[in-house]
Design a protein around this motif. Structure first.
Motif, PDB file in Angstrom:
ATOM      1  N   THR A  85       0.817  -1.225   0.000  1.00 56.51           N
ATOM      2  CA  THR A  85       0.000   0.000   0.000  1.00 56.51           C
ATOM      3  C   THR A  85       0.844   1.266   0.000  1.00 56.51           C
ATOM      4  OG1 THR A  85      -0.121   0.127   2.432  1.00 56.51           O
ATOM      5  CG2 THR A  85      -1.844  -1.154   1.289  1.00 56.51           C
ATOM      6  N   GLN A 119     -10.383  -2.351   0.000  1.00 57.91           N
ATOM      7  CA  GLN A 119      -9.777  -1.050   0.270  1.00 57.91           C
ATOM      8  C   GLN A 119      -9.655  -0.806   1.772  1.00 57.91           C
ATOM      9  OE1 GLN A 119     -12.718   1.378  -1.729  1.00 57.91           O
ATOM     10  NE2 GLN A 119     -13.804   1.812   0.180  1.00 57.91           N
ATOM     11  N   VAL A 175      -7.165   3.640   0.069  1.00 54.20           N
ATOM     12  CA  VAL A 175      -6.118   2.937  -0.672  1.00 54.20           C
ATOM     13  C   VAL A 175      -6.663   1.577  -1.095  1.00 54.20           C
ATOM     14  CG1 VAL A 175      -3.766   2.016  -0.598  1.00 54.20           C
ATOM     15  CG2 VAL A 175      -4.333   4.090   0.690  1.00 54.20           C
ATOM     16  N   ARG A 203      -2.125   7.748  -3.648  1.00 52.02           N
ATOM     17  CA  ARG A 203      -1.937   6.487  -2.924  1.00 52.02           C
ATOM     18  C   ARG A 203      -1.007   6.668  -1.722  1.00 52.02           C
ATOM     19  NH1 ARG A 203      -3.479   1.464  -4.038  1.00 52.02           N
ATOM     20  NH2 ARG A 203      -2.179  -0.291  -3.399  1.00 52.02           N
TER      21      ARG A 203
END
Length: 225
Positions: free
Chosen positions: A29, A50, A77, A175
């Motif tokens: 991530t 997510q 994310v 991100r």
């Protein structure tokens, strides 16, 4: 640790440690250490694949302190299927820990990453463990040792891997939780320059590629008078 291959070797070696899911999630991530230690199960949506990164945890003068993310903003994310499976296993392991410890379990919040007793993991524990696991891995695989690395390097590998794969800078910035893509451009300028260096060849290959019986794309462009 600088490359995706080195990261893969590390994650494979560390797989049997109970805190391996933390390292996996950090790598997949690009989230910061404190952000993942702040993460609750209520922030995780495995069906939607997510997580919601909405805060950060740290220790100041021996006390756990929670606050906002570095940018002061929440972000979603996305997760890949493999990471969803890792988190499902993590939740199963925590459920088993609760049954094992029983009423002596500590910590009331629903943190994703805890000790066997249910307490939030200390940030320094993860940073120290990361270095220890690299050293142990190198003793086992002396022919291809991993370079010295910091836990924060997992975030950098995530970013550089995406950028070199052609993911747009603004997507990578979102991100990572950068307040502005210009931050990403500045921090990873060397990676972007490396990708740009091959842009001319990429363009040339795309125009020179011809299927059998199909004329060159260039020949189809009308000439200007």
């Amino acid at each position: 640790m600088r490359t995706a291959e080195q990261l893969k070797a590390f994650l494979q070696y560390a797989r049997n440690h109970r805190l391996w899911p933390f390292f996996h999630l950090a790598a997949y991530t690009g989230a910061r250490r404190g952000e993942l230690l702040h993460l609750r199960w209520s922030d995780v949506d495995l069906d939607a694949k997510q997580i919601l990164v909405r805060g950060s945890a740290s220790f100041i003068a021996g006390e756990r302190v929670e606050g906002t993310t570095k940018s002061g903003r929440k972000r979603i994310v996305s997760l890949d299927d493999g990471t969803v499976a890792v988190l499902r296993s993590q939740r199963t392991m925590q459920a088993a820990d609760k049954l094992k410890v029983g009423p002596e379990r500590r910590g009331g919040d629903d943190y994703v990453f805890t000790t066997g007793w249910g307490e939030p993991v200390h940030p320094d524990t993860l940073s120290s463990l990361f270095s220890i696991l690299i050293k142990r891995c190198n003793k086992t695989h002396q022919d291809e040792p991993l370079p010295h690395a910091r836990l924060h390097d997992l975030r950098h590998i995530h970013a550089t891997t995406l950028l070199l794969a052609g993911v747009p800078v603004h997507v990578v910035a979102a991100r990572l939780g950068h307040a502005d893509p210009s931050i990403t451009l500045r921090v990873y300028a060397h990676v972007i320059r490396s990708a740009e260096a091959s842009a001319a060849d990429t363009f040339a290959r795309s125009l020179s590629h011809q299927e059998p019986g199909v004329s060159s794309p260039v020949s189809k462009i009308p000439r200007l008078s």
